[in-house]
Motif scaffolding. Structure first.
Motif, PDB file in Angstrom:
ATOM      1  N   MET A 231      20.634  77.489  15.203  1.00  0.00           N
ATOM      2  CA  MET A 231      20.904  78.628  14.326  1.00  0.00           C
ATOM      3  C   MET A 231      20.249  79.914  14.834  1.00  0.00           C
ATOM      4  SD  MET A 231      19.960  78.897  10.302  1.00  0.00           S
ATOM      5  CE  MET A 231      20.644  80.177   9.259  1.00  0.00           C
ATOM      6  N   GLU A 232      19.142  79.778  15.562  1.00  0.00           N
ATOM      7  CA  GLU A 232      18.397  80.956  16.030  1.00  0.00           C
ATOM      8  C   GLU A 232      19.293  81.964  16.741  1.00  0.00           C
ATOM      9  OE1 GLU A 232      14.423  80.644  17.877  1.00  0.00           O
ATOM     10  OE2 GLU A 232      14.785  78.487  17.778  1.00  0.00           O
ATOM     11  N   SER A 233      20.176  81.454  17.587  1.00  0.00           N
ATOM     12  CA  SER A 233      20.966  82.349  18.447  1.00  0.00           C
ATOM     13  C   SER A 233      22.372  82.609  17.911  1.00  0.00           C
ATOM     14  CB  SER A 233      21.054  81.751  19.856  1.00  0.00           C
ATOM     15  OG  SER A 233      21.642  80.465  19.808  1.00  0.00           O
ATOM     16  N   ARG A 234      22.670  82.155  16.705  1.00  0.00           N
ATOM     17  CA  ARG A 234      24.017  82.357  16.171  1.00  0.00           C
ATOM     18  C   ARG A 234      24.203  83.794  15.713  1.00  0.00           C
ATOM     19  NH1 ARG A 234      26.217  77.635  12.265  1.00  0.00           N
ATOM     20  NH2 ARG A 234      27.597  79.402  11.791  1.00  0.00           N
ATOM     21  N   ALA A 235      25.121  84.493  16.386  1.00  0.00           N
ATOM     22  CA  ALA A 235      25.361  85.898  16.046  1.00  0.00           C
ATOM     23  C   ALA A 235      26.082  86.054  14.721  1.00  0.00           C
ATOM     24  CB  ALA A 235      26.177  86.560  17.161  1.00  0.00           C
ATOM     25  N   ASP A 236      26.762  84.983  14.262  1.00  0.00           N
ATOM     26  CA  ASP A 236      27.529  85.088  13.025  1.00  0.00           C
ATOM     27  C   ASP A 236      26.677  84.873  11.780  1.00  0.00           C
ATOM     28  OD1 ASP A 236      27.193  82.391  13.855  1.00  0.00           O
ATOM     29  OD2 ASP A 236      28.786  81.745  12.484  1.00  0.00           O
ATOM     30  N   VAL A 237      25.389  84.563  11.954  1.00  0.00           N
ATOM     31  CA  VAL A 237      24.489  84.374  10.814  1.00  0.00           C
ATOM     32  C   VAL A 237      23.528  85.563  10.774  1.00  0.00           C
ATOM     33  CG1 VAL A 237      22.758  82.890   9.720  1.00  0.00           C
ATOM     34  CG2 VAL A 237      24.653  81.860  11.015  1.00  0.00           C
ATOM     35  N   PRO A 238      23.552  86.358   9.706  1.00  0.00           N
ATOM     36  CA  PRO A 238      22.651  87.519   9.623  1.00  0.00           C
ATOM     37  C   PRO A 238      21.181  87.104   9.620  1.00  0.00           C
ATOM     38  CG  PRO A 238      24.399  87.642   7.970  1.00  0.00           C
ATOM     39  CD  PRO A 238      24.457  86.261   8.557  1.00  0.00           C
ATOM     40  N   ALA A 239      20.333  88.018  10.056  1.00  0.00           N
ATOM     41  CA  ALA A 239      18.898  87.739  10.137  1.00  0.00           C
ATOM     42  C   ALA A 239      18.334  87.320   8.781  1.00  0.00           C
ATOM     43  CB  ALA A 239      18.149  88.954  10.676  1.00  0.00           C
ATOM     44  N   GLY A 240      18.771  88.007   7.715  1.00  0.00           N
ATOM     45  CA  GLY A 240      18.265  87.664   6.391  1.00  0.00           C
ATOM     46  C   GLY A 240      18.638  86.261   5.965  1.00  0.00           C
ATOM     47  N   ALA A 241      19.828  85.801   6.360  1.00  0.00           N
ATOM     48  CA  ALA A 241      20.249  84.436   6.043  1.00  0.00           C
ATOM     49  C   ALA A 241      19.453  83.427   6.868  1.00  0.00           C
ATOM     50  CB  ALA A 241      21.740  84.274   6.312  1.00  0.00           C
ATOM     51  N   LYS A 242      19.130  83.785   8.105  1.00  0.00           N
ATOM     52  CA  LYS A 242      18.292  82.901   8.915  1.00  0.00           C
ATOM     53  C   LYS A 242      16.919  82.747   8.278  1.00  0.00           C
ATOM     54  CE  LYS A 242      20.564  83.961  13.321  1.00  0.00           C
ATOM     55  NZ  LYS A 242      20.425  84.556  14.671  1.00  0.00           N
ATOM     56  N   PHE A 243      16.362  83.866   7.800  1.00  0.00           N
ATOM     57  CA  PHE A 243      15.066  83.792   7.130  1.00  0.00           C
ATOM     58  C   PHE A 243      15.124  82.854   5.941  1.00  0.00           C
ATOM     59  CE2 PHE A 243      12.542  85.191   3.500  1.00  0.00           C
ATOM     60  CZ  PHE A 243      11.265  85.028   4.005  1.00  0.00           C
ATOM     61  N   GLU A 244      16.125  83.016   5.090  1.00  0.00           N
ATOM     62  CA  GLU A 244      16.220  82.191   3.886  1.00  0.00           C
ATOM     63  C   GLU A 244      16.406  80.720   4.248  1.00  0.00           C
ATOM     64  OE1 GLU A 244      15.545  83.168   1.001  1.00  0.00           O
ATOM     65  OE2 GLU A 244      15.689  85.350   1.161  1.00  0.00           O
ATOM     66  N   THR A 245      17.163  80.437   5.303  1.00  0.00           N
ATOM     67  CA  THR A 245      17.391  79.051   5.705  1.00  0.00           C
ATOM     68  C   THR A 245      16.107  78.407   6.210  1.00  0.00           C
ATOM     69  OG1 THR A 245      19.671  79.617   6.334  1.00  0.00           O
ATOM     70  CG2 THR A 245      18.786  77.532   7.154  1.00  0.00           C
TER      71      THR A 245
END
Length: 269
Positions: A231-245
């Motif tokens: 998930m770290e490098s997925r451009a289709d996932v916004p940074a804020g969504a990565k944080f929440e995940t």
């Protein structure tokens, strides 16, 4: 629904059973000659901690007890420090034969270190936790948690290293493996701190389903960690969504991934 493999039969069993609303976990530590706080034996309450966290993530309350032999005060304190270093939520500690009284009913799950004797009259699921060994002596990696996480290395790096393997799989801890776990842990904390500065976003539904399903199916923590790496490098996932995940799944991982949020942090080399 949570399912976990019963070691003697190999069958996936639903826990807790349908008639219960509380998952009762009993982690057993044996008496050993060299002291009790070795990583091999500490993996037992660690797996119990992850199982309890997973149950609670799925809306199931849990209660964990740790059975130990009678320990001198110094050993008992060393055990408490070692478990705290690994991020293990403090279980209720009882004598070797009083777990049902503390739990209020027979345990749903019993956890034992590989190679130790099975307690008498065990009800519920029996889980054999894989052996943890240190590297050969010439690599200089001792078996105690305090030595495995020397000054400058967060003991949670040991937790991360162990969580990268299925709970029944043997693990050999080397200096190189520990250094890699520590590097990844620092990197994830830095990433989470960076993502926290961006607008929050919802956890992608597909990733949520994937992670929860992996955890519910025989405690698939390594698959969850692989998912986070991808998930770290997925451009289709916004940074804020990565944080929440990452923050959401850290409720199970217990790696204190949000430690650097709000603080300046050096770049990871």
């Amino acid at each position: 629904m949570l399912r976990i493999a019963d070691t003697p039969t190999g069958r996936l069993m639903e826990i807790p059973s349908a008639r219960r609303h509380l998952l009762r976990i009993c982690a057993h530590l044996p008496a050993i000659d060299t002291g009790i706080a070795t990583v091999h034996h500490l993996r037992v309450p660690l797996v119990g901690d992850v199982l309890a966290r997973t149950a609670e993530l799925h809306g199931v309350q849990s209660l964990t007890v740790l059975t130990t032999p009678d320990l001198p005060r110094e050993q008992a304190q060393a055990l408490d420090r070692a478990m705290a270093g690994l991020g293990i939520h403090p279980p209720a500690t009882v004598g070797a034969h009083h777990s049902a009284e503390t739990l209020g009913a027979p345990a749903d799950v019993h956890l034992l270190a590989h190679g130790t004797d099975t307690p008498d009259a065990v009800d519920g699921v029996l889980i054999d936790v894989g052996r943890v060994s240190s590297a050969p002596p010439d690599e200089g990696v001792p078996g105690l948690l305090e030595a495995l996480a020397p000054e400058g290395i967060d003991p949670l790096a040991v937790r991360m290293l162990l969580l990268g393997h299925a709970y029944g799989t043997p693990v050999t801890i080397t200096r190189a493996a520990l250094a890699e776990a520590w590097r990844t842990l620092r990197h994830w904390r830095q990433q989470v701190a960076d993502w926290a500065q961006e607008p929050s976003g919802p956890i992608p539904a597909d990733l949520m389903r994937q992670a929860h399903a992996a955890l519910a199916d025989n405690l698939g923590v390594p698959a969850v960690m692989d998912m986070l790496r991808g998930m770290e490098s997925r451009a289709d996932v916004p940074a804020g969504a990565k944080f929440e995940t990452f923050a959401h799944l850290d409720r199970v991982l217990g790696l204190d991934l949000a430690r650097e949020v709000g603080h300046q942090h050096p770049a990871t080399p």
